[in-house]
Design a protein around this motif. Structure first.
Motif, PDB file in Angstrom:
ATOM      1  N   CYS A 378       0.858  -1.187   0.000  1.00 16.77           N
ATOM      2  CA  CYS A 378       0.000   0.000   0.000  1.00 16.77           C
ATOM      3  C   CYS A 378       0.892   1.235   0.000  1.00 16.77           C
ATOM      4  O   CYS A 378       1.956   1.233   0.621  1.00 16.77           O
ATOM      5  CB  CYS A 378      -0.925   0.028   1.218  1.00 16.77           C
ATOM      6  SG  CYS A 378      -2.127  -1.315   1.257  1.00 16.77           S
ATOM      7  N   LYS A 388      -4.268   9.065  -5.735  1.00 16.82           N
ATOM      8  CA  LYS A 388      -5.121   7.897  -5.532  1.00 16.82           C
ATOM      9  C   LYS A 388      -4.869   6.895  -6.639  1.00 16.82           C
ATOM     10  O   LYS A 388      -4.389   7.237  -7.715  1.00 16.82           O
ATOM     11  CB  LYS A 388      -6.605   8.299  -5.544  1.00 16.82           C
ATOM     12  CG  LYS A 388      -7.063   9.159  -4.381  1.00 16.82           C
ATOM     13  CD  LYS A 388      -8.552   9.456  -4.503  1.00 16.82           C
ATOM     14  CE  LYS A 388      -9.036  10.328  -3.354  1.00 16.82           C
ATOM     15  NZ  LYS A 388     -10.496  10.626  -3.482  1.00 16.82           N
ATOM     16  N   GLY A 389      -5.229   5.647  -6.351  1.00 19.11           N
ATOM     17  CA  GLY A 389      -5.212   4.635  -7.392  1.00 19.11           C
ATOM     18  C   GLY A 389      -4.160   3.565  -7.221  1.00 19.11           C
ATOM     19  O   GLY A 389      -3.265   3.650  -6.377  1.00 19.11           O
ATOM     20  N   ARG A 467      -3.876   3.713 -11.765  1.00 23.47           N
ATOM     21  CA  ARG A 467      -3.203   5.009 -11.905  1.00 23.47           C
ATOM     22  C   ARG A 467      -2.090   4.962 -12.951  1.00 23.47           C
ATOM     23  O   ARG A 467      -2.034   5.800 -13.836  1.00 23.47           O
ATOM     24  CB  ARG A 467      -2.640   5.454 -10.557  1.00 23.47           C
ATOM     25  CG  ARG A 467      -2.067   6.868 -10.559  1.00 23.47           C
ATOM     26  CD  ARG A 467      -1.879   7.405  -9.147  1.00 23.47           C
ATOM     27  NE  ARG A 467      -1.445   8.794  -9.182  1.00 23.47           N
ATOM     28  CZ  ARG A 467      -0.206   9.193  -8.952  1.00 23.47           C
ATOM     29  NH1 ARG A 467       0.747   8.310  -8.652  1.00 23.47           N
ATOM     30  NH2 ARG A 467       0.105  10.469  -8.994  1.00 23.47           N
ATOM     31  N   GLY A 490      -3.080   1.090  -3.337  1.00 27.18           N
ATOM     32  CA  GLY A 490      -3.765   2.346  -3.050  1.00 27.18           C
ATOM     33  C   GLY A 490      -3.012   3.123  -1.995  1.00 27.18           C
ATOM     34  O   GLY A 490      -2.029   2.649  -1.417  1.00 27.18           O
ATOM     35  N   TYR A 491      -3.488   4.334  -1.716  1.00 25.26           N
ATOM     36  CA  TYR A 491      -2.798   5.245  -0.797  1.00 25.26           C
ATOM     37  C   TYR A 491      -3.497   5.273   0.564  1.00 25.26           C
ATOM     38  O   TYR A 491      -4.639   5.729   0.686  1.00 25.26           O
ATOM     39  CB  TYR A 491      -2.767   6.652  -1.391  1.00 25.26           C
ATOM     40  CG  TYR A 491      -1.769   6.800  -2.509  1.00 25.26           C
ATOM     41  CD1 TYR A 491      -0.514   7.362  -2.283  1.00 25.26           C
ATOM     42  CD2 TYR A 491      -2.074   6.366  -3.796  1.00 25.26           C
ATOM     43  CE1 TYR A 491       0.406   7.491  -3.312  1.00 25.26           C
ATOM     44  CE2 TYR A 491      -1.158   6.495  -4.829  1.00 25.26           C
ATOM     45  CZ  TYR A 491       0.084   7.063  -4.586  1.00 25.26           C
ATOM     46  OH  TYR A 491       0.995   7.190  -5.603  1.00 25.26           O
ATOM     47  N   GLU A 494      -4.701   8.721   1.908  1.00 23.56           N
ATOM     48  CA  GLU A 494      -5.964   9.287   1.436  1.00 23.56           C
ATOM     49  C   GLU A 494      -7.092   8.612   2.206  1.00 23.56           C
ATOM     50  O   GLU A 494      -7.308   7.410   2.037  1.00 23.56           O
ATOM     51  CB  GLU A 494      -6.129   9.067  -0.069  1.00 23.56           C
ATOM     52  CG  GLU A 494      -5.077   9.739  -0.921  1.00 23.56           C
ATOM     53  CD  GLU A 494      -5.178  11.255  -0.867  1.00 23.56           C
ATOM     54  OE1 GLU A 494      -6.305  11.783  -0.690  1.00 23.56           O
ATOM     55  OE2 GLU A 494      -4.130  11.918  -0.988  1.00 23.56           O
ATOM     56  N   GLU A 496     -10.316   8.428   2.090  1.00 25.01           N
ATOM     57  CA  GLU A 496     -11.338   7.698   1.338  1.00 25.01           C
ATOM     58  C   GLU A 496     -10.793   6.368   0.816  1.00 25.01           C
ATOM     59  O   GLU A 496     -11.448   5.330   0.895  1.00 25.01           O
ATOM     60  CB  GLU A 496     -11.815   8.565   0.169  1.00 25.01           C
ATOM     61  CG  GLU A 496     -12.894   7.919  -0.678  1.00 25.01           C
ATOM     62  CD  GLU A 496     -13.290   8.783  -1.856  1.00 25.01           C
ATOM     63  OE1 GLU A 496     -13.901   8.251  -2.795  1.00 25.01           O
ATOM     64  OE2 GLU A 496     -12.997   9.999  -1.833  1.00 25.01           O
ATOM     65  N   GLU A 497      -9.580   6.406   0.287  1.00 20.85           N
ATOM     66  CA  GLU A 497      -8.988   5.183  -0.251  1.00 20.85           C
ATOM     67  C   GLU A 497      -8.577   4.231   0.869  1.00 20.85           C
ATOM     68  O   GLU A 497      -8.660   3.007   0.725  1.00 20.85           O
ATOM     69  CB  GLU A 497      -7.789   5.520  -1.130  1.00 20.85           C
ATOM     70  CG  GLU A 497      -7.383   4.384  -2.042  1.00 20.85           C
ATOM     71  CD  GLU A 497      -6.643   4.861  -3.275  1.00 20.85           C
ATOM     72  OE1 GLU A 497      -7.157   4.646  -4.381  1.00 20.85           O
ATOM     73  OE2 GLU A 497      -5.558   5.453  -3.137  1.00 20.85           O
ATOM     74  N   LYS A 500     -11.543   2.215   1.820  1.00 22.69           N
ATOM     75  CA  LYS A 500     -11.797   1.179   0.815  1.00 22.69           C
ATOM     76  C   LYS A 500     -10.858  -0.009   1.014  1.00 22.69           C
ATOM     77  O   LYS A 500     -11.281  -1.164   0.959  1.00 22.69           O
ATOM     78  CB  LYS A 500     -11.611   1.753  -0.595  1.00 22.69           C
ATOM     79  CG  LYS A 500     -12.746   2.633  -1.077  1.00 22.69           C
ATOM     80  CD  LYS A 500     -12.414   3.280  -2.421  1.00 22.69           C
ATOM     81  CE  LYS A 500     -12.169   2.255  -3.502  1.00 22.69           C
ATOM     82  NZ  LYS A 500     -11.867   2.906  -4.813  1.00 22.69           N
ATOM     83  N   TYR A 506     -13.910  -4.740  -0.925  1.00 24.60           N
ATOM     84  CA  TYR A 506     -12.965  -4.157  -1.869  1.00 24.60           C
ATOM     85  C   TYR A 506     -11.684  -4.989  -1.941  1.00 24.60           C
ATOM     86  O   TYR A 506     -11.064  -5.107  -3.004  1.00 24.60           O
ATOM     87  CB  TYR A 506     -12.634  -2.713  -1.475  1.00 24.60           C
ATOM     88  CG  TYR A 506     -11.749  -2.005  -2.470  1.00 24.60           C
ATOM     89  CD1 TYR A 506     -12.208  -1.731  -3.752  1.00 24.60           C
ATOM     90  CD2 TYR A 506     -10.451  -1.620  -2.142  1.00 24.60           C
ATOM     91  CE1 TYR A 506     -11.403  -1.083  -4.680  1.00 24.60           C
ATOM     92  CE2 TYR A 506      -9.637  -0.971  -3.066  1.00 24.60           C
ATOM     93  CZ  TYR A 506     -10.125  -0.713  -4.333  1.00 24.60           C
ATOM     94  OH  TYR A 506      -9.324  -0.077  -5.262  1.00 24.60           O
TER      95      TYR A 506
END
Length: 524
Positions: A378, A388-389, A467, A490-491, A494, A496-497, A500, A506
């Motif tokens: 991660c 993000k991504g 990404r 993912g980050y 962040e 929100e991420e 997830k 997810y």
């Protein structure tokens, strides 16, 4: 006059041997020459300056700089870099009398490519021996082993290393014959499986003159260099493969019987047998030494090794109340479960919350003769920066500054409970950049690039926020003898991420998308 006497003085200090350098038939200067290990070497500085380039020793590389690009030699590695592209070489740099020397004919090829890239024009470079050069070189060859002050720690072509000098192809009545010519103290091993055969030459380097095979639709060859081990991997759909070894001169022969187009479905099992050569094939064979077999069982199927990054005392990135090591392990387990449900053999490097050194992870994959290696991680960014991504990385020269910085973060290990210093990580990453020149090039980078691209495409198709695909010198991918990638899922920085990534639903989506990409790549 000052320049003349300076040159004369330098010439006296290096010895009397010189070569005259010509460009398109016109003389451009004289170059100091010497014999090392039975081969003719030239002084790099002389060559560069005669061609109008500067040359400097900087950041552990010897670089010749042009107007638009550079030619970089990496001490201790059989490689050079032109316009960011790594060129595998049959020789290494040698430091003698405080100066850098390189084999003469290969030097011409490299500077020819350099001029083409920098000045956008093709030139023909050639040497002319001076009258006294031949006798001087012969004398130097006779005494070079005794008197040489060579400071390179790595043996040269005619020293400890052998050389795989050529691969010859023939279209026979039975199918395709491949003959590999080699010389020196080489130990040959075979790794075989359905639709794939690899010849492993321990203690050998690959000649830079070896190209692709003429029958890629029937037998496809990939060449890799792993330090002092050269590997030739053949993808095929032959009914059977026979192999045998010949001497005087030494060569290894592979016979692919009735090969079908590679795009067709792979046979269930292809038997690879060591046969006794016919009298005609024997020619002057003198050795009946058996070939060491490194292969798994003949019915071996593709194996995927999934690496959960970090673990145990190393939490990885920590942000928004989440430890990276936990997410990595959860998705890794789900990925293995998904692959097995689709009939693909898959194993973990670590099945629990414990620490593994970076080098231990690819060692596991190598020992098990894995088909691909995937390391899950991660991402994280400093405060004030956002992204993000999903990102997919392969081990190669860094795509950009961000990729290089990420590699340094992932290359940091725990020593006695404390993270390595920044200086130590910088040094390690520089070493990896050097290693890129003498191993896994160029075929493994190409295979890993295709692997990354397939994973990216599948991720997009299955709804992941993909990404980019990028490259950097990641220590965890070092030495992997198979296509290998590092996936940043993912980050965590962040919010929100991060939420997830923590969500089991997810995590299953990630595992399914990555697993689908792996299966698609293995089927190609």
């Amino acid at each position: 006059m000052i320049l003349f006497f300076s040159f004369s003085s330098a010439r006296a200090s290096f010895g009397a041997e010189t070569l005259t350098l010509f460009v398109n038939g016109e003389k451009v200067g004289e170059v100091h020459s010497t014999a090392i290990g039975g081969a003719r070497y030239v002084l790099l500085r002389d060559v560069a300056e005669a061609l109008g380039f500067s040359i400097k020793e900087k950041d552990d590389v010897i670089a010749s700089y042009g107007e638009r690009t550079s030619l970089e030699f990496i001490p201790g590695a059989a490689a050079a870099i032109i316009q960011g592209q790594i060129v595998a070489l049959p020789y290494q740099l040698v430091k003698k009398n405080g100066q850098w020397w390189f084999e003469s004919s290969t030097t011409l090829k490299l500077f020819g490519k350099f001029i083409e890239a920098d000045r956008d024009k093709n030139v023909t470079l050639s040497w002319q021996k001076n009258s006294d050069s031949d006798e001087a070189v012969k004398k130097a060859q006779a005494t070079s082993q005794k008197n040489s002050e060579v400071e390179s720690k790595t043996p040269q072509k005619t020293g400890t290393y052998g050389v795989v000098s050529a691969v010859r192809w023939g279209n026979q009545d039975f199918g395709i014959r491949v003959v590999l010519d080699y010389e020196g103290p080489v130990k040959v091993g075979v790794i075989s499986g359905a639709g794939r055969l690899t010849l492993r030459f321990d203690g050998a380097v690959v000649s830079g003159s070896i190209g692709k095979g003429p029958y890629p639709e029937l037998v496809r060859m990939a060449v890799s260099q792993f330090g002092d081990r050269a590997e030739f991997s053949f993808v095929h759909r032959a009914e059977k493969v026979e192999r045998f070894k010949l001497e005087n001169p030494p060569r290894y022969v592979l016979d692919f019987y009735d090969p079908k187009p590679i795009d067709e479905e792979a046979p269930k099992v292809v038997e690879v047998t060591q046969k006794k050569p016919s009298e005609k094939e024997k020619e002057e064979e003198t050795s009946s030494e058996p070939v060491e077999n490194f292969a798994p069982k003949a019915n071996a199927r593709p194996l995927v090794i999934v690496d959960a990054g970090h673990g145990g005392k190393d939490p990885g990135a920590v942000a928004n109340g989440i430890q990276e090591k936990d997410i990595n392990l959860k998705v890794a387990k789900l990925l293995v479960e998904y692959l097995r449900s689709k009939g693909v053999a898959a194993e973990l490097t670590r099945g629990g919350d414990y620490y593994l050194k970076l080098s231990e992870r690819t060692q596991i994959a190598n020992k098990k003769n894995a088909s691909v290696f995937v390391s899950l991680h991660c991402n994280a960014l400093p405060k004030g920066r956002h992204a993000k991504g999903v990102e997919i990385y392969l081990m190669a020269l860094p795509s950009d500054k961000d990729a290089m910085e990420l590699a340094k973060i992932e290359n940091r290990e725990l020593l006695n409970g404390d993270l390595e210093s920044t200086e130590a990580v910088d040094k390690k990453t520089k070493v990896l950049l050097q290693i890129l020149g003498d191993m896994q090039q160029n075929a493994k980078i190409q295979e890993s690039t295709k692997f990354a691209e397939v994973l990216f495409s599948k991720g997009e198709a299955l709804g992941l926020p993909m990404r980019r695909v990028a490259q950097a010198p990641f220590a965890v991918l070092r030495g992997a003898a198979m296509p290998s990638v590092l996936v940043e899922m993912g980050y965590l920085t962040e919010r929100e991420e991060a939420l997830k990534l923590k969500n089991p639903s997810y995590q299953k989506q990630l595992a399914a998308a990555i697993g689908s990409g792996i299966i698609a790549f293995l089927r190609k």
